[in-house]
Design an enzyme around this catalytic site. Structure first.
Site, PDB file in Angstrom:
ATOM      1  N   GLY A  26       0.810  -1.205   0.000  1.00 18.29           N
ATOM      2  CA  GLY A  26       0.000   0.000   0.000  1.00 18.29           C
ATOM      3  C   GLY A  26       0.840   1.250   0.000  1.00 18.29           C
ATOM      4  N   LYS A  27       0.182   2.378   0.285  1.00 15.44           N
ATOM      5  CA  LYS A  27       0.855   3.673   0.223  1.00 15.44           C
ATOM      6  C   LYS A  27       1.853   3.879   1.347  1.00 15.44           C
ATOM      7  CE  LYS A  27      -3.150   5.745   2.541  1.00 15.44           C
ATOM      8  NZ  LYS A  27      -4.294   6.658   2.370  1.00 15.44           N
ATOM      9  N   GLU A  28       1.718   3.112   2.432  1.00 18.63           N
ATOM     10  CA  GLU A  28       2.613   3.338   3.562  1.00 18.63           C
ATOM     11  C   GLU A  28       3.391   2.111   3.992  1.00 18.63           C
ATOM     12  OE1 GLU A  28      -0.594   2.701   7.152  1.00 18.63           O
ATOM     13  OE2 GLU A  28      -0.472   4.645   6.162  1.00 18.63           O
ATOM     14  N   ALA A  29       3.006   0.921   3.503  1.00 17.26           N
ATOM     15  CA  ALA A  29       3.674  -0.294   3.969  1.00 17.26           C
ATOM     16  C   ALA A  29       3.439  -1.452   3.007  1.00 17.26           C
ATOM     17  CB  ALA A  29       3.173  -0.679   5.361  1.00 17.26           C
ATOM     18  N   VAL A  31       2.835  -5.625   3.267  1.00 20.24           N
ATOM     19  CA  VAL A  31       2.442  -6.637   4.244  1.00 20.24           C
ATOM     20  C   VAL A  31       2.735  -8.028   3.694  1.00 20.24           C
ATOM     21  CG1 VAL A  31       0.545  -7.584   5.618  1.00 20.24           C
ATOM     22  CG2 VAL A  31       0.627  -5.121   5.130  1.00 20.24           C
ATOM     23  N   GLU A 122      -1.922 -10.192  13.915  1.00 22.27           N
ATOM     24  CA  GLU A 122      -2.852 -11.237  13.487  1.00 22.27           C
ATOM     25  C   GLU A 122      -3.133 -11.149  11.987  1.00 22.27           C
ATOM     26  OE1 GLU A 122      -7.632 -12.217  14.178  1.00 22.27           O
ATOM     27  OE2 GLU A 122      -6.661 -10.500  15.150  1.00 22.27           O
ATOM     28  N   VAL A 124      -5.878 -11.531   9.519  1.00 27.20           N
ATOM     29  CA  VAL A 124      -7.342 -11.597   9.494  1.00 27.20           C
ATOM     30  C   VAL A 124      -7.773 -12.455   8.311  1.00 27.20           C
ATOM     31  CG1 VAL A 124      -9.478 -10.256   9.380  1.00 27.20           C
ATOM     32  CG2 VAL A 124      -7.454  -9.300  10.525  1.00 27.20           C
ATOM     33  N   ASP A 168      -8.532   8.230   9.045  1.00 27.44           N
ATOM     34  CA  ASP A 168      -8.435   7.904   7.609  1.00 27.44           C
ATOM     35  C   ASP A 168      -9.329   6.708   7.290  1.00 27.44           C
ATOM     36  OD1 ASP A 168      -7.441   8.264   4.989  1.00 27.44           O
ATOM     37  OD2 ASP A 168      -5.910   6.729   5.282  1.00 27.44           O
ATOM     38  N   ASN A 173      -9.716   0.729   4.316  1.00 26.53           N
ATOM     39  CA  ASN A 173      -9.082   0.426   5.594  1.00 26.53           C
ATOM     40  C   ASN A 173      -9.948  -0.463   6.479  1.00 26.53           C
ATOM     41  OD1 ASN A 173      -6.850   1.984   4.937  1.00 26.53           O
ATOM     42  ND2 ASN A 173      -7.787   3.853   5.717  1.00 26.53           N
ATOM     43  N   ASP A 185      -5.018  -0.252   9.555  1.00 26.52           N
ATOM     44  CA  ASP A 185      -4.247   0.930   9.147  1.00 26.52           C
ATOM     45  C   ASP A 185      -4.481   2.123  10.069  1.00 26.52           C
ATOM     46  OD1 ASP A 185      -3.222  -0.521   7.083  1.00 26.52           O
ATOM     47  OD2 ASP A 185      -4.562   0.291   5.550  1.00 26.52           O
TER      48      ASP A 185
END
Length: 281
Positions: A26-29, A31, A122, A124, A168, A173, A185
């Site tokens: 994503g825009k920040e991380a 996963v 976790e 999900v 946000d 999210n 997020d």
């Protein structure tokens, strides 16, 4: 798969045994799905500030406390050490929010560890054990939209009772597992009591939900849960089990001009008396 460089310290320290696959970027991380002993979890690797699409803003960081005075001064000056400290504080905000919200009963991924800029939490999953889809990836019926909207509004309330505004919140999210929506997020999470933008951010979060779910259940667009929630919060009447109506009526009492003018005149007289006292000395 090959172990990403940022996850290598976790493997060396025995926190991660195997990186199975990349789940999303994503825009920040980014996963990854990882194996920790016999448990399958996910590892959120935060991107460097210059590679992130989401820029830190004073609107989000206002009110966040830095206990170490040296770090606080460095962050204010914008030195290299200060930028690194600011980045660490940005990442820690999500970790702190997750622990706080999980303890308050909010449906968020359970955090397990934060090490070397990587958050272990976790994974999900849906009813079949696969990684849960985002809300945006689903096609909803009107009935399910009303149900999910109700769940998320109650989660927003529970978050605010824990002192946090997401800041946000949107269809991007929110994950959906077998039991319903799960909020994700949170690096931009806002301290409701310390941030002057908290009201505005909460109203926007709630409006985002109404706009999205209103595509499938149009009546949700005319609700006003945001103002109702914030009004109850301001008057200390909000609690996790508060029953909401989605309706809010502004009560604007007429201005008593006589009282206002009386106060102004009294102030002028007091000032005049002070001036006379000074000149007579």
């Amino acid at each position: 798969m090959k172990i990403p460089k940022r996850i290598e310290p976790l493997v060396q320290d025995g926190l991660v045994d195997e990186v199975i696959r990349q789940l999303m970027s994503g825009k920040e991380a980014t996963v990854y799905v990882v194996r920790c002993g016999e448990e399958i979890r996910c590892a959120k690797v935060y991107k460097e500030a210059n590679k992130r699409g989401f820029r830190q803003s004073a609107d989000y960081t206002e009110g966040r406390k830095v206990k170490n005075s040296r770090r606080a001064r460095a962050m204010e000056k914008g030195s290299r050490y200060g930028r690194e400290a600011q980045e660490e504080a940005w990442q820690n905000a999500e970790v702190d929010a997750l622990y706080r919200l999980a303890s308050a009963g909010v449906r968020v991924p359970q955090p397990y560890n934060f090490h070397a800029g990587v958050l272990l939490m976790e994974l999900v999953v849906d009813s079949e054990g696969n990684a849960a889809p985002r809300l945006n990836d689903l096609v909803l019926t009107a009935e399910l939209s009303r149900e999910y909207h109700d769940i998320l509004i109650r989660q927003v309330v529970r978050m605010l009772c824990a002192g946090i505004v997401h800041g946000d919140l949107s269809r991007y999210n929110v994950l959906v597992d077998a039991a319903g929506p799960v909020i994700i997020d949170l690096p931009q999470a806002i301290d409701a009591a310390a941030n002057n933008q908290a009201r505005q951010m909460l109203l926007r979060d709630v409006e985002n939900l109404a706009t999205y779910f209103g595509q499938f259940a149009p009546e949700l667009r005319s609700t006003n849960y945001g103002m109702e929630i914030w009004s109850l919060y301001q008057s200390s009447k909000l609690h996790p089990e508060t029953v909401l109506t989605g309706y809010f009526e502004r009560t604007e009492n007429p201005v008593d001009m006589k009282s206002v003018m009386r106060e102004i005149n009294d102030t002028l007289k007091e000032e005049e008396a002070r001036q006379l006292y000074r000149t007579s000395r």
